[in-house]
Design a protein around this motif. Sequence first.
Motif, PDB file in Angstrom:
ATOM      1  N   PHE A 181      26.797  55.236   0.329  1.00  0.00           N
ATOM      2  CA  PHE A 181      26.657  56.369   1.154  1.00  0.00           C
ATOM      3  C   PHE A 181      25.797  57.512   0.677  1.00  0.00           C
ATOM      4  O   PHE A 181      24.976  58.055   1.146  1.00  0.00           O
ATOM      5  N   TYR A 182      26.277  57.899  -0.592  1.00  0.00           N
ATOM      6  CA  TYR A 182      25.732  59.385  -1.118  1.00  0.00           C
ATOM      7  C   TYR A 182      24.227  59.113  -1.295  1.00  0.00           C
ATOM      8  O   TYR A 182      23.566  59.922  -1.099  1.00  0.00           O
ATOM      9  N   ASN A 183      23.841  57.763  -1.804  1.00  0.00           N
ATOM     10  CA  ASN A 183      22.329  57.879  -2.118  1.00  0.00           C
ATOM     11  C   ASN A 183      21.750  57.768  -0.714  1.00  0.00           C
ATOM     12  O   ASN A 183      20.311  58.342  -0.683  1.00  0.00           O
ATOM     13  N   ASN A 232      25.685  47.889   4.537  1.00  0.00           N
ATOM     14  CA  ASN A 232      24.715  48.839   4.400  1.00  0.00           C
ATOM     15  C   ASN A 232      24.301  49.265   5.632  1.00  0.00           C
ATOM     16  O   ASN A 232      24.036  50.529   6.025  1.00  0.00           O
ATOM     17  N   GLU A 233      24.141  48.600   6.963  1.00  0.00           N
ATOM     18  CA  GLU A 233      23.707  48.916   8.224  1.00  0.00           C
ATOM     19  C   GLU A 233      24.585  50.068   8.644  1.00  0.00           C
ATOM     20  O   GLU A 233      24.260  51.204   9.085  1.00  0.00           O
ATOM     21  N   MET A 238      26.136  55.747   9.705  1.00  0.00           N
ATOM     22  CA  MET A 238      26.874  57.003   9.106  1.00  0.00           C
ATOM     23  C   MET A 238      26.356  58.020   8.672  1.00  0.00           C
ATOM     24  O   MET A 238      26.381  58.913   8.739  1.00  0.00           O
ATOM     25  N   SER A 239      25.388  57.546   7.500  1.00  0.00           N
ATOM     26  CA  SER A 239      24.278  58.619   7.010  1.00  0.00           C
ATOM     27  C   SER A 239      23.636  59.282   8.020  1.00  0.00           C
ATOM     28  O   SER A 239      23.307  60.587   7.881  1.00  0.00           O
ATOM     29  N   ASP A 240      22.953  58.501   8.930  1.00  0.00           N
ATOM     30  CA  ASP A 240      22.155  59.355  10.106  1.00  0.00           C
ATOM     31  C   ASP A 240      23.010  60.223  10.813  1.00  0.00           C
ATOM     32  O   ASP A 240      22.477  61.328  11.096  1.00  0.00           O
ATOM     33  N   PHE A 241      24.219  59.755  11.078  1.00  0.00           N
ATOM     34  CA  PHE A 241      24.953  60.769  12.077  1.00  0.00           C
ATOM     35  C   PHE A 241      25.452  61.897  11.365  1.00  0.00           C
ATOM     36  O   PHE A 241      25.637  63.107  11.804  1.00  0.00           O
TER      37      PHE A 241
END
Length: 263
Positions: A181-183, A232-233, A238-241
């Motif tokens: 997630f960090y990456n 990953n999806e 969560m990254s986009d949000f």
Amino acid sequence: MVRQIKHNFVLTIFVLLFSFDSIAQFYNKEIEAKIDVENNIEFIQITGTALNKSEISESLRFELSVFRDSGNLNENITKDSQGGRIVIEPLEKLQLATTIINADDPDKVTVLLLIYDLDDNIKGKDRIVFKNGEVFIEAIPEKENIAEVDNSDDVDNKNKDGIILRGIVVEDTKTKPGRDFYNMFYSSYSLNNINGEKIIVIKEVLALGTNTKIEILIDDKSIFEFFARPNNEYLKSMSDFSIRKVYEYFQRQKKQKDIVRQY
């Protein structure tokens, strides 16, 4: 009636300023973070230290990070970190970690030292920037306030290049999903050129059972949090949000600064 409106307006501004001041953060007051630099012509030795100014022993965590920016838009800023836990006695000064960079390194290299207490509140911080063989040492204010007026539009910032620390995302993860997630977050944060002035911390903590929870923190304030999953999806969504939440946070901060500047 006009007098009453004016009184209420002044009172509102006072309350806003008082509220901003109440969430100001103090650094290097009890625990002082310091980056020592020794130039040996061919290389530069960098040592992070901690000084306990208080009269009690402290259990702390530190992270010494080196960010390298080649100036190439097609290359991401790279980061190397050293960290650990310490117990420091009253008035004691400890060496925390050491790293070395080439004295003639053409890249812009930013060194950041953060010292946290057991609740992961930042107690001390220091940063230095190396650029074109020169060292820029920025004094860290004892008090940082989110309502501080930004006069960057009114002054010549030419000599400040490489000193203002922007776009920094600190990793504090424990599992592979947390690191993934960090990456994803850091890559998206860089591509969207958000370049916030505040340090963002991606922190992973234990939750229910063996699950972990990921928190996105700015100024020690949780902007968004969610349970980690090895998918990953899901992590990408969560990254986009999270990126949207961070962007909205910085936009709100900018509007608050504009209000303070006007009055």
